[in-house]
Design a protein around this motif. Structure first.
Motif, PDB file in Angstrom:
ATOM      1  N   ASP A  77       5.273 -72.828  14.353  1.00  0.00           N
ATOM      2  CA  ASP A  77       5.791 -71.485  14.610  1.00  0.00           C
ATOM      3  C   ASP A  77       6.865 -71.069  13.601  1.00  0.00           C
ATOM      4  O   ASP A  77       7.499 -70.045  13.773  1.00  0.00           O
ATOM      5  CB  ASP A  77       6.298 -71.353  16.054  1.00  0.00           C
ATOM      6  CG  ASP A  77       7.471 -72.278  16.371  1.00  0.00           C
ATOM      7  OD1 ASP A  77       8.017 -72.902  15.430  1.00  0.00           O
ATOM      8  OD2 ASP A  77       7.842 -72.375  17.553  1.00  0.00           O
ATOM      9  N   ARG A  91       9.679 -72.541  12.828  1.00  0.00           N
ATOM     10  CA  ARG A  91      11.078 -72.854  13.136  1.00  0.00           C
ATOM     11  C   ARG A  91      11.625 -73.910  12.178  1.00  0.00           C
ATOM     12  O   ARG A  91      10.892 -74.585  11.459  1.00  0.00           O
ATOM     13  CB  ARG A  91      11.241 -73.300  14.579  1.00  0.00           C
ATOM     14  CG  ARG A  91      10.630 -74.640  14.915  1.00  0.00           C
ATOM     15  CD  ARG A  91      10.876 -75.013  16.377  1.00  0.00           C
ATOM     16  NE  ARG A  91      10.333 -74.039  17.302  1.00  0.00           N
ATOM     17  CZ  ARG A  91      10.989 -73.603  18.378  1.00  0.00           C
ATOM     18  NH1 ARG A  91      12.200 -74.060  18.657  1.00  0.00           N
ATOM     19  NH2 ARG A  91      10.425 -72.727  19.184  1.00  0.00           N
ATOM     20  N   ASN A  99      10.046 -77.123  10.437  1.00  0.00           N
ATOM     21  CA  ASN A  99       8.596 -76.942  10.323  1.00  0.00           C
ATOM     22  C   ASN A  99       8.116 -77.361   8.932  1.00  0.00           C
ATOM     23  O   ASN A  99       7.143 -78.117   8.796  1.00  0.00           O
ATOM     24  CB  ASN A  99       8.260 -75.466  10.566  1.00  0.00           C
ATOM     25  CG  ASN A  99       6.787 -75.215  10.848  1.00  0.00           C
ATOM     26  OD1 ASN A  99       6.321 -75.505  11.940  1.00  0.00           O
ATOM     27  ND2 ASN A  99       6.051 -74.693   9.885  1.00  0.00           N
ATOM     28  N   SER A 102       5.966 -76.917  17.323  1.00  0.00           N
ATOM     29  CA  SER A 102       6.683 -75.843  18.020  1.00  0.00           C
ATOM     30  C   SER A 102       7.384 -76.361  19.257  1.00  0.00           C
ATOM     31  O   SER A 102       6.908 -77.276  19.916  1.00  0.00           O
ATOM     32  CB  SER A 102       5.700 -74.747  18.446  1.00  0.00           C
ATOM     33  OG  SER A 102       6.368 -73.814  19.279  1.00  0.00           O
ATOM     34  N   SER A 115       8.040 -73.848  21.294  1.00  0.00           N
ATOM     35  CA  SER A 115       7.706 -72.632  22.042  1.00  0.00           C
ATOM     36  C   SER A 115       8.870 -71.654  22.172  1.00  0.00           C
ATOM     37  O   SER A 115       9.402 -71.208  21.175  1.00  0.00           O
ATOM     38  CB  SER A 115       7.174 -73.043  23.405  1.00  0.00           C
ATOM     39  OG  SER A 115       6.582 -71.956  24.019  1.00  0.00           O
ATOM     40  N   ASP A 129       5.872 -69.441  19.739  1.00  0.00           N
ATOM     41  CA  ASP A 129       4.564 -69.869  19.224  1.00  0.00           C
ATOM     42  C   ASP A 129       3.439 -68.928  19.627  1.00  0.00           C
ATOM     43  O   ASP A 129       2.263 -69.245  19.416  1.00  0.00           O
ATOM     44  CB  ASP A 129       4.267 -71.299  19.663  1.00  0.00           C
ATOM     45  CG  ASP A 129       4.189 -71.431  21.180  1.00  0.00           C
ATOM     46  OD1 ASP A 129       4.886 -70.670  21.876  1.00  0.00           O
ATOM     47  OD2 ASP A 129       3.423 -72.279  21.665  1.00  0.00           O
TER      48      ASP A 129
END
Ligand code: VG1
Ligand code: CO
Length: 544
Positions: A58, A60, A63, A111, A113, A280
């Motif tokens: 996602d 972040r 990542n 992720s 989320s 996500d």
């Protein structure tokens, strides 16, 4: 390409929760922490040699680093091919879509989320199976068991793979395909919904909407689908650029964290429709002008109106909701003459029902809605479903929801979260309730009588696996319900969730504020469980 086998020792805390392994970034940044977990995942893949995997995240913090580690470890472990989203980005639903369309053996989503991002926020790893859905419990338990016995991991010694452009690359023998994260997902949406009708609505001067991507992964998806393909005016999508810290907010589409959007929808310039998705991209919040749609109502309403949407015109095989989700969906199912399954919290429990063709639509109270089109909840899908309904019915959101209540009755609903509480106190609170279930049956509290009390357990009708201890349910004699459950996605302390529901069939009493309508029930829930006294909290930290 040189492959290194590196010695390691287990971490004891790598048991995936409701939705993958979720920890603070600092935990994931410990030496060998991510590597241990990824090796454990690769070790339990049934067909690892030559396997095809889908990989993305996602966007972040962490990542970029983690995606390179996963690629190098996949190459060192004999994986045949990895499809990875450009820029390392893939929403959870798009990952599910790609796994299914390419008959991949599974996928990995980097992720946490809706949890906050950034260096002091959370990171996570979700693992998906060949059906495109979250790994079932037997797989996550196998990963956990492996993580506790791990002695070494394998990783390729290689340069980072460039992910900024679509195209093919190789890492040793492993093929890497950098794919457009949006294209195949957008094509699927075009097959399900009446894009002409939605485009007509979005281009008309009498309809305005705002979509808040919360600086998370749905930005590129919403820009492509809503603005480019459907012709919504530029600026319809706000916060559309994914940021590593999501702009400092938790990318959680509810009235607490998506404050700005809510204020806009209740303000003087309010558009007709508002929506937001989580980090996500699998959650959604739906708003009308000065109107909030409860997620439990949303899934019920989509089911009741599915015949208006091309992808669902043939009818619904059945529906499902997670246990704490309100029973609004059950009433629609009854009317449609189809079954409504009640599953434990977490999307993984819908997988078998969807695979077996027993259900078409499903949802959770936690802003999650989805269908058989893939095997994850799907935020933008829900937004498009709503837009398709609005185009077909030509009525405002509030009017559609109120008409639904008049027909089916209203389920006043709210979830009260007590976040970051002392884990032992939270555990003891639920254990004590469990121990008192017998005494609670038939017990009277003022005017209220507990008719039934249990601890929810579920037997999957397809593979007959069981899940127990899924939440304490109290059914009151007047039809109201209280559910207590501990969260499985938090990273600090424990979170107690209290789910409140009261049914109101009488149309003249359906227009109250949900918190007011549920205030008595919230007091009763506190009185029975001793929440304030035991957790030392005067009020919930988040109310949705
Ligand atoms: C929460 C929600 C649950 C949802 C899960 C994952 O779990 O309650 O309904 O499926 O998050 O959603 P818990 O155990 O904290 O209550 V997501 O968007 O974080 O993958
Ligand atoms: Co999510």
């Amino acid at each position: 390409m040189r492959i290194r086998e590196i010695e390691t020792t287990p971490y004891e805390d790598q048991r995936p929760g409701t939705s993958g392994l979720r920890k603070r970034v600092a935990t994931f940044a410990q030496p060998r922490y991510l590597e241990n977990f990824i090796q454990s995942v690769l070790d339990v893949l049934p067909e690892r040699d030559g396997a095809t995997l889908v990989l993305g995240g996602d966007g972040r913090y962490h990542n970029d680093h983690a995606i390179q580690v996963v690629l190098k470890m996949a190459a060192a472990n004999g994986v045949g091919r990895v499809l990875v989203g450009r820029g390392g980005l893939l929403s959870t639903p798009a990952t599910s879509c790609l796994i299914r369309r390419h008959s991949a053996d599974g996928g990995i989503v980097l992720s946490a989320s809706h949890n906050p991002g950034g260096p002091h926020g959370d990171f996570g790893v979700k693992v998906n199976g060949p059906n495109g859905g979250p790994a079932p419990e037997r797989l996550t338990e196998a990963i956990y068991a492996r993580s506790r016995a791990i002695t070494s991991y394998r990783i390729a010694e290689a340069q980072d793979v460039a992910l900024d452009r679509t195209g093919e690359a190789r890492l040793g023998k492993m093929a890497i395909e950098v794919v457009d994260p949006v294209a195949e997902y957008a094509a699927l949406m075009e097959r399900l919904f009446d894009f002409d009708a939605i485009a007509g609505l979005l281009r008309s001067t009498s309809f305005r909407m705002r979509f808040d991507a919360m600086h998370a992964v749905t930005g590129p998806y919403a820009l492509e689908i809503l603005e480019r393909r459907l012709g919504a005016p530029p600026g319809t999508v706000v916060n559309g650029t994914p940021l590593p810290d999501f702009g400092g907010e938790a990318p959680d589409p509810n009235r607490v964290h998506a404050r700005a959007l809510v204020a806009h929808l209740y303000g003087p310039q309010a558009p007709d429709f508002g929506a937001a998705c989580d980090g996500d991209g699998d959650r959604n919040m739906i708003l009308g002008r000065c109107f909030f749609v409860s997620p439990s109502d949303s899934v019920a309403l989509l089911a009741a109106n599915a015949h208006l949407v091309p992808g669902y015109r043939a009818g619904l095989a059945g529906v499902a909701r997670s246990m704490p989700t309100s029973r609004a969906l059950d009433r629609v199912a009854e009317r449609l003459g189809i079954r409504c399954y009640e599953t434990p919290t977490g999307w993984k429990h819908f997988g078998n029902l969807l695979d077996a063709g027993l259900i078409t639509l499903c949802g959770e109270e936690s802003f999650g809605t989805g269908s058989s089109h893939l095997r994850e909840k799907d935020g933008l899908w829900a937004v498009l479903f709503w837009l398709n309904l609005l185009a077909a019915r030509c009525e405002p959101v509030a009017q559609i929801v109120r008409a639904h209540w008049r027909t089916f009755g209203r389920h006043y609903y709210s979830r009260h979260d007590y976040e970051g509480v002392e884990p032992q106190a939270a555990r003891r609170l639920t254990e004590d309730l469990r121990a008192r279930l017998g005494d609670l049956r038939g017990a009277r509290f003022g005017e209220d009588v507990v008719r039934e009390a249990d601890d929810f357990s579920y037997t999957d009708p397809v593979d007959h696996t069981t899940a127990s201890g899924q939440g304490i349910r109290l059914f009151l004699a007047d039809g109201a319900r209280v559910v207590y459950r501990l969260s499985g996605t938090g990273t600090e302390g424990a979170t107690l969730r209290v789910y409140l529901e009261r049914f109101e069939p009488e149309p003249s009493r359906q227009d109250a504020d949900a918190q007011e309508a549920l205030a008595d029930l919230a007091r009763l829930a506190d009185e029975i469980a001793g929440i304030r006294a035991r957790l030392g909290r005067e009020a919930p930290s988040v109310v949705t």
